[in-house]
Scaffold this active site. Structure first.
Site, PDB file in Angstrom:
ATOM      1  N   LYS A  96       7.239   5.216  -4.412  1.00 46.84           N
ATOM      2  CA  LYS A  96       7.896   4.743  -5.627  1.00 46.84           C
ATOM      3  C   LYS A  96       7.617   5.652  -6.653  1.00 46.84           C
ATOM      4  O   LYS A  96       8.620   6.190  -7.474  1.00 46.84           O
ATOM      5  CB  LYS A  96       7.289   3.269  -6.207  1.00 46.84           C
ATOM      6  CG  LYS A  96       8.032   2.529  -7.154  1.00 46.84           C
ATOM      7  CD  LYS A  96       7.219   1.167  -7.479  1.00 46.84           C
ATOM      8  CE  LYS A  96       7.073   0.163  -6.447  1.00 46.84           C
ATOM      9  NZ  LYS A  96       6.935  -1.137  -6.801  1.00 46.84           N
ATOM     10  N   LYS A 108      -2.941  -0.291  -4.387  1.00 42.72           N
ATOM     11  CA  LYS A 108      -2.777  -1.386  -4.536  1.00 42.72           C
ATOM     12  C   LYS A 108      -4.015  -2.524  -4.288  1.00 42.72           C
ATOM     13  O   LYS A 108      -4.857  -1.849  -3.584  1.00 42.72           O
ATOM     14  CB  LYS A 108      -1.690  -2.035  -3.541  1.00 42.72           C
ATOM     15  CG  LYS A 108      -0.836  -3.341  -3.872  1.00 42.72           C
ATOM     16  CD  LYS A 108       0.038  -2.956  -5.002  1.00 42.72           C
ATOM     17  CE  LYS A 108       1.166  -4.073  -5.494  1.00 42.72           C
ATOM     18  NZ  LYS A 108       2.252  -3.189  -5.811  1.00 42.72           N
TER      19      LYS A 108
HETATM   20  N1  GLU Z   1       2.835  -4.156  -9.621  1.00 44.85           N
HETATM   21  C1  GLU Z   1       3.849  -3.231  -9.921  1.00 44.85           C
HETATM   22  C2  GLU Z   1       4.463  -2.588  -8.893  1.00 44.85           C
HETATM   23  O1  GLU Z   1       4.513  -3.141  -7.745  1.00 44.85           O
HETATM   24  C3  GLU Z   1       3.348  -2.295 -11.041  1.00 44.85           C
HETATM   25  C4  GLU Z   1       2.652  -1.265 -10.830  1.00 44.85           C
HETATM   26  C5  GLU Z   1       1.829  -0.369 -11.912  1.00 44.85           C
HETATM   27  O2  GLU Z   1       2.464  -0.608 -13.236  1.00 44.85           O
HETATM   28  O3  GLU Z   1       0.969   0.322 -11.845  1.00 44.85           O
HETATM   29  O4  GLU Z   1       5.297  -1.679  -9.098  1.00 44.85           O
END
Ligand code: GLU
Length: 473
Positions: A96, A108
């Site tokens: 991402k 995560k």
């Molecule tokens: N939890 C969100 C995601 O899965 C945001 C992650 C973030 O802002 O670091 O993209």
């Protein structure tokens, strides 16, 4: 891990999608293997006193990659949290961030609890203890690993994390940058709350504006008049529904875990949210038909389906019955690889999670930059820009003899505030990423779907990064 989870590995599904895409890249086997693996896995147990009992809490933090630093990714509170899920979500974060050019590596975290079973005081104790465990192992810090909200967490939890971190690292000038998604009063940035839903809207809008793509789907271009179904009325689903409605689409159905509501003329998500707050459910919303289950709602006729809840909700079993022409993955991993294959064969366009829901991490990046620069966006230039705009407008007025008044005058003069800059940075990011993925797809017609094209873009960026480090010459 339960037997069912053992049979179905979310991380395995991510690996499968990765392998499908890797064939379209030039990297050698070793480098691809390094990109795919989770670099560091921290599984912890810690005791927390709840009432007069000691509860042993199970939690995780996974750093998928270190090709850039810090690592970045949310923290999830749910009973379903397990190692396989956290690993998969960490890997998705790496891809991402690469796609939207956010210079972080993926991570995560998760705590295996049902947050509804605890009082705010107990949740605070659990969150603070989790943070101190991360500090002890050097798994958190503005230059190391920066958590954010995810399913079951929000601004409140991020405020506890930053407070715990700052008090255990006294004098660390950049301590605010140890976590994002904070309340604005605690170092957060305006626009972060709605960022993921807004990014989903910008991403789909860009796809809808591509005549070639719409031609293949038999749809007209533009958002106006499109019918949308949203699954999940959490932060992401709520904001996605709001921006689609404001953009001229009709959100005909909103589904939650205990049922759904349908109205062919459109549903106002804000009124529905109020109704849910008062009654505890979306069911029996005035003027809408109640549908018994969320699964039924997914199968209704619509142009765009937005799953914005949890993973694996669309799979080999229900995919053949889904009638949407476009599926926008606002959640992480809502489709299984089997569903992907069914949709590719049916000609349904799946706009993939790791790019479409990247609005959250993009604005997290803006928040982190704000924390490191110790200044609010727009503070230095707002008045300067306004003075320049006013002078320019006055010159034009003097030479044309016409006076610009009212709202238009205000809009021309207005200097950028924090939210304006965040929105425009996010819009630019989502538009550029959509075009980059579509270009990669076009450049190689063998690529079967948009997810594979997105992975190709991500793998190439992470691969280049490793190659430039000289690890794999
Ligand atoms: N939890 C969100 C995601 O899965 C945001 C992650 C973030 O802002 O670091 O993209």
């Amino acid at each position: 891990m339960s037997d069912q989870q053992q049979q179905y590995s979310f991380f395995g599904a991510v690996e499968k999608s990765f392998d499908k895409a890797a064939k379209f890249t030039k990297w050698d086997k070793g480098l691809l293997e390094q990109i795919k693996q989770c670099n560091a896995v921290y599984r912890m147990h810690f005791p927390v006193k709840i009432g007069d009992q000691i509860e042993v809490i199970k939690a995780y933090r996974v750093q998928h990659s270190h090709h850039k630093l810090p690592c970045k990714g949310g923290i999830r509170f749910a009973t379903s949290v397990n190692l396989d899920e956290v690993m998969a979500l960490a890997a998705l974060m790496t891809y991402k961030c690469a796609i939207v050019n956010v210079p972080f590596a993926g991570a995560k975290g998760g705590i295996s609890i049902d947050p509804k079973k605890y009082t705010p005081y107990e949740l605070e104790k659990i969150t603070r203890r989790y943070t101190s465990e991360l500090i002890k192992k050097n798994f958190i810090g503005p230059g190391i690993d920066v958590p954010a909200p995810d399913y079951g967490t929000g601004e409140r939890e991020m405020a506890w994390i930053v407070d715990t971190y700052a008090s255990m690292r006294p004098g660390e000038i950049d301590a605010l940058g140890c976590v994002t998604g904070k309340p604005v009063t605690q170092g957060g940035v305006r626009g972060r709350r709605e960022a993921t839903g807004l990014g989903v809207f910008y991403g789909i809008r860009e796809v809808l504006n591509m005549p070639e793509v719409m031609g293949k789907l038999g749809l007209s271009t533009g958002v106006e008049g499109k019918t949308v179904i949203v699954q999940g009325l959490g932060n992401v689903g709520f904001h996605a529904a709001k921006f689609f409605r404001e953009g001229g689409a009709k959100v005909i159905c909103i589904a939650e875990h205990d049922g759904a509501v349908y109205n062919a003329d459109g549903i106002n998500e804000t009124d529905l949210f109020e109704h849910k707050k008062q009654t505890g459910s979306v069911r029996n919303f005035a003027g809408a038909k109640t549908i018994a289950t969320s699964n039924e709602a997914l199968e209704l006729e619509c142009d765009i389906l937005i799953p914005a809840a949890l993973e694996n909700v669309i799979n080999g079993e229900n995919a053949p019955r889904i009638k949407a022409k476009i599926i926008g993955e606002a959640a992480n991993g809502p489709l299984t690889p089997e569903a992907d294959e069914i949709f590719a064969a049916k000609g349904v366009l799946v706009v993939p999670d790791m790019y479409l829901n990247a609005g959250g991490v993009t604005v997290s990046y803006f928040e982190w930059l704000k924390n490191l620069s110790h200044v609010r966006y727009g503070r230095m230039e707002k008045r300067f820009t306004e003075n320049q705009n006013r002078q320019m407008l006055e010159q034009v007025e003097a030479s044309t003899g016409k006076k610009v008044t009212g709202k238009i005058r205000q809009e021309i003069i207005h200097g950028p505030e924090e939210a304006d800059l965040v929105y425009s940075g996010l819009e630019e990011t989502m538009i550029t990423a959509t075009r980059e993925i579509m270009d990669a797809w076009k450049a190689n017609p063998g690529i079967p779907d948009m997810r594979t094209a997105a992975y190709v873009v991500a793998i190439n960026k992470v691969g280049t990064s490793y190659a430039e480090l000289g690890i794999f010459p």
